[in-house]
Design an enzyme around this catalytic site. Sequence first.
Site, short mmCIF file in Angstrom:
data_model
loop_
_atom_site.label_atom_id
_atom_site.label_comp_id
_atom_site.label_asym_id
_atom_site.label_seq_id
_atom_site.Cartn_x
_atom_site.Cartn_y
_atom_site.Cartn_z
N ARG A 58 0.84 -1.22 0.00
CA ARG A 58 0.00 0.00 0.00
C ARG A 58 0.86 1.26 0.00
O ARG A 58 0.46 2.32 -0.44
CB ARG A 58 -0.97 0.00 1.20
N TYR A 111 -17.51 13.25 -16.47
CA TYR A 111 -17.97 11.89 -16.26
C TYR A 111 -18.96 11.88 -15.09
O TYR A 111 -18.75 12.56 -14.07
CB TYR A 111 -16.75 11.01 -15.97
N ASP A 183 -8.46 16.11 -16.42
CA ASP A 183 -8.75 14.70 -16.69
C ASP A 183 -8.40 14.46 -18.16
O ASP A 183 -9.10 14.93 -19.05
CB ASP A 183 -10.22 14.42 -16.39
N LYS A 208 -9.12 3.01 -19.45
CA LYS A 208 -9.48 3.32 -20.82
C LYS A 208 -8.28 3.14 -21.76
O LYS A 208 -7.73 2.06 -21.83
CB LYS A 208 -10.06 4.74 -20.87
#
Length: 393
Positions: A58, A111, A183, A208
């Site tokens: 992590r 989005y 973005d 994507k």
Amino acid sequence: MKGDFGSMDTLAVHAGMLEDEHGAIVPPIYQVSTFRFKNVEQGAAFFAGSEEGYIYTRLGNPTIKALEVCVATLEGGSAGLACASGMAAINTIFSALLKDGDHMICSKVVYGSTLGLIKDVLTKFGVETSLVDTSSLNECKKAIKPNTKLIFLETPGNPTLVISDIAATSEIAHQNDILVVVDNTFSTPVIQRPLDLGADIVIHSMTKYLNGHADVVAGMIVVKKSNIFDELRTTLNQIGGIIDPFAAFLVHRGIKTLVLRMERHCENALRVASFLEGHTKVKWVNYPGLKSHPQYPLVQKQMKAGGGMVSFGLKGGFKAGKALLNNVKLCCLAVSLGGVETLIEHPASMTHSHVDEKDREMASITDDLIRLSVGIENSEDIIQDLREALDKI
Ligand SMILES: Cc1ncc(COP(=O)(O)O)c(C=O)c1O
């Protein structure tokens, strides 16, 4: 990679190839949660930061690090931070850089889940957001308040493909000590490099185009300057929205063909958009690579090509659109985008269905809008599929 080979094609293949003790030519998958210390002193030094080393996945992992270096290099940034998803990346930025009483400006065309995060979560923490038509510099300027800390641009915006001027917005923002986040999911660094244009942070849904094969959910943050990086890294470590090493490996593998794929996506999308524009049953087409795009001069200024996303509406409205969606055979009726296969969807009832009707209207996400993510198949086959489905309406 030894030496300085700066072209995007070469960087996409080689960036992030960190030294490996066995000479592996792709980053090995360190599918581990924790790393053994040689002794107590070393463990303490890693935690104190006086010596560099891996502690716990992590907090850092070599496979993840390789991908972070790769995407940061492609975006021209100083450092990258891989996340579990695009939304985890956006949430990390908001959580790290905004606090109770702050104000943010966000493109009104974004989005759906970005809007959901702003409206459902950020408001609980006392952060106020103005949804603004960021394609208008004037509107953006007017929305700035003394407590504005961040401007979040999505350009091209999902799903209308409206464009915001990154350089001009960054200039206004910096005059007011405001950070600009872009973005860049729709364009990728192959088409648009927001940090070169003045933005401070880039985010990606790597789900994507960067991964490109519809088999991973992942996100990335890239910063231009390192001064905000520690805060972002600490926030991500504490929120815990990290990427899995295997997902990082897959995305890194996908990026090796990013330039080739983007070239084909753009070529195909231009052909498909031109076909749609000339079809008698099509009412309108929005594609940044077409001269008919209302902001074509700005597209040419900040993007190298039009990208792989096309939106359009039929003369018969959504009723006709529904018939089209139910009759395509090659184009796959599915949300998401940026994979090698062509996907088609209806934002008002799918990706943007949880956005209030009023907000959709304000963002010009009309009920007739159909969104196409043009894949890398033969463009004639995609066109034939659309033509045959249109014939059935
Ligand atoms: C432009 C854009 N940004 C962010 C996201 C969120 O990414 P993810 O689904 O990886 O969380 C999406 C998802 O479709 C998107 O289209």
